[in-house]
Structure formats: C-alpha cells, structure tokens
Scaffold this motif. Sequence first.
Motif, PDB file in Angstrom:
ATOM      1  N   ILE A  65      13.035   9.248  10.686  1.00 53.67           N
ATOM      2  CA  ILE A  65      14.342   9.378  11.028  1.00 53.67           C
ATOM      3  C   ILE A  65      14.986   8.015  11.601  1.00 53.67           C
ATOM      4  O   ILE A  65      16.260   8.049  12.018  1.00 53.67           O
ATOM      5  CB  ILE A  65      14.540  10.305  12.098  1.00 53.67           C
ATOM      6  N   GLN A  66      14.324   7.042  11.424  1.00 56.94           N
ATOM      7  CA  GLN A  66      14.644   5.694  11.825  1.00 56.94           C
ATOM      8  C   GLN A  66      16.083   5.177  10.899  1.00 56.94           C
ATOM      9  O   GLN A  66      15.631   5.216   9.758  1.00 56.94           O
ATOM     10  CB  GLN A  66      13.604   4.529  11.580  1.00 56.94           C
ATOM     11  N   GLY A  67      16.997   5.000  11.460  1.00 55.38           N
ATOM     12  CA  GLY A  67      18.262   4.460  10.812  1.00 55.38           C
ATOM     13  C   GLY A  67      18.885   5.523  10.094  1.00 55.38           C
ATOM     14  O   GLY A  67      19.891   5.382   9.512  1.00 55.38           O
ATOM     15  N   ALA A  68      18.783   6.996  10.460  1.00 55.88           N
ATOM     16  CA  ALA A  68      19.279   8.099   9.875  1.00 55.88           C
ATOM     17  C   ALA A  68      20.707   8.445  10.748  1.00 55.88           C
ATOM     18  O   ALA A  68      20.557   8.301  11.841  1.00 55.88           O
ATOM     19  CB  ALA A  68      18.614   9.457   9.703  1.00 55.88           C
ATOM     20  N   ASP A  69      21.577   8.780  10.001  1.00 59.63           N
ATOM     21  CA  ASP A  69      22.918   9.401  10.596  1.00 59.63           C
ATOM     22  C   ASP A  69      22.609  10.628  10.775  1.00 59.63           C
ATOM     23  O   ASP A  69      23.337  11.565  11.882  1.00 59.63           O
ATOM     24  CB  ASP A  69      24.086   9.017   9.496  1.00 59.63           C
ATOM     25  N   VAL A  70      22.043  11.541   9.987  1.00 57.75           N
ATOM     26  CA  VAL A  70      21.704  13.073   9.871  1.00 57.75           C
ATOM     27  C   VAL A  70      20.303  13.306   9.999  1.00 57.75           C
ATOM     28  O   VAL A  70      19.698  12.809   9.087  1.00 57.75           O
ATOM     29  CB  VAL A  70      22.576  13.773   8.912  1.00 57.75           C
ATOM     30  N   ILE A  71      19.718  14.171  10.619  1.00 52.21           N
ATOM     31  CA  ILE A  71      18.438  14.663  10.847  1.00 52.21           C
ATOM     32  C   ILE A  71      18.504  16.183  10.277  1.00 52.21           C
ATOM     33  O   ILE A  71      18.996  16.818  11.233  1.00 52.21           O
ATOM     34  CB  ILE A  71      17.860  14.367  12.048  1.00 52.21           C
ATOM     35  N   VAL A  72      17.957  16.545   9.205  1.00 58.70           N
ATOM     36  CA  VAL A  72      18.037  17.806   8.812  1.00 58.70           C
ATOM     37  C   VAL A  72      16.757  18.599   9.214  1.00 58.70           C
ATOM     38  O   VAL A  72      15.492  18.103   8.792  1.00 58.70           O
ATOM     39  CB  VAL A  72      18.137  18.221   7.245  1.00 58.70           C
TER      40      VAL A  72
END
Length: 272
Positions: free
Chosen positions: A61-68
């Motif tokens: 999740i590092q640097g993600a805008d969206v976490i699904v």
Amino acid sequence: MTSPRIAFIGAGNMAASLIGGLRAQGVDAGSMCASDHGAEQRARIGAEHAIDTFASNAEAIQGADVIVLAVKPQVMKDVCLELAAHISDRQLIVSIAAGISCASLERWLGARAVVRCMPNTPALLRQGVSGLYANSRVSAAQRQQAEQLLGAVGLTLWLDEERLIDAVTAVSGSGPAYFFLLIEAMTAAGEKLGLPREVAAQLSAHTALGAARMATGSDVDASELRRRVTSPAGTTEAAIKTFQAGGFEALVEQALHAAARRSAELAEQLGQ
C-alpha cells in the motif's frame, strides 16, 4: 482523470477480474500492484497482468491512492488491524467484502475515506453490476476513482444509504444463483419433455442470456416485455399463469427478504 495508483489486498478471482478490466481499459500495469499471503496466487496474478506483487500488505500500500480490500470477510478484521498504522488520511479504502460495514472498517482502520461495494460474480466476465456506498469522508474525486475501478467490470450504481447494501446483496449479489436455479429447473423439465439433457441445457441458458440482453437493451420495463411475448390463450400465457398460480412473485419476494436478513446478520457477526 489520471489513473490513481491502486493496491489490491488479496489476489483472488475478484481482484484479478478488476485488474484485468482496468488493463483492458488501458490502465498501465505500473499503476497497480497486489499482495497475497499465497505465493501461488501472487505468481499467477503477477504473470497474467504484469503487475508487481508483494507478500507484505503494508509494503503493497505504500504510495497507493486507492487500497482495494479484496480478502474474505472472515479475515478482514485481522487484515485491517495489520494495515491501520500504515494507511494515510489521503488514501481511499474500497472494500468489496460482503457483510463488512463502513463502521467496522473505520473502527479497525481509523477514520478513513471508505467506499463499500457489492459486486457480483458476472464481474469475472466484466458483465457485473455493483452497488456502491461512500462514507462522508470520500471526496468527489475519490468517488470517481471508485466508479472507474468497479466500472471496469460492469455497471455501477451509487446508493444514498448504506443499509441498502443488504438489498443489493439480495437482488444482485446473490442474484446469479437464482437464475442458475431457474436454468437448472428448466433444463430438468425440458429433459422430462423428451429433450436430450445437453439440448435442454443449451436452450435454457441461451434463452436466459437472450432475455437479459433484451431487458438491458430495451427502453421499456420487464413487465411490458413479458406482455409483448405473451399471446392471449397461447403457450406462454399457459406457463405464466401456472407460475402465478403457484405464488411465484410472493416466493421471489420471500427469498430476497431472507437473503437481505442474512446479509444484515452477517454484517453484525463479522463486524464485531
């Protein structure tokens, strides 16, 4: 809209379907990644879609805008508690797990922007339909991101109240199984009428497919389409009257109410 960076937590069938749908729309593989504890799952999704994969959810999740969040509902609490310290306020959480409320996700993750979705299994063929609900922390841009994500595998419909997710579960989430049951029953009845089983099965399945395409492509509702193909005193009317005499509509209503009740019960059990 520029493509957000998306991290999929869980690399099962639904995650693979969403990634495949996004790739088919031209979203770059470099803007997506997935994590999964299973090495086989990681290898499969990485090879199929040319995305980076991780054994560590926190690393993914590092640097993600969206976490699904695409893990099974039974393990959602543990996954969220593991991620809570690694998520920032700017990241959008999209949950596609059945029976997990926004309140539960916020309790486990902290106050976050959360979109809760209920897709259905035809999403695996990019023919799905999803009900979406956004909590008050979700921005207009984030709503667009969630819609783009789920829109990659079918139709998206926004809900104003989260409680309606239970109704969506009853109608469309569980709905494919109802049509499979009808196809099964029609196949068995056709066989008893003398058709070879394979022929009866193909007639039933393709009739369902054709009827669905007519319903989704028409500017009139299903009741009018039914009326148009039901000639007075004809064969279709004979069958329809038999369905109705057996309480067909009431039985469908009872079945959907049972599914909605069970959805609410599961949310209560899984959200503790």
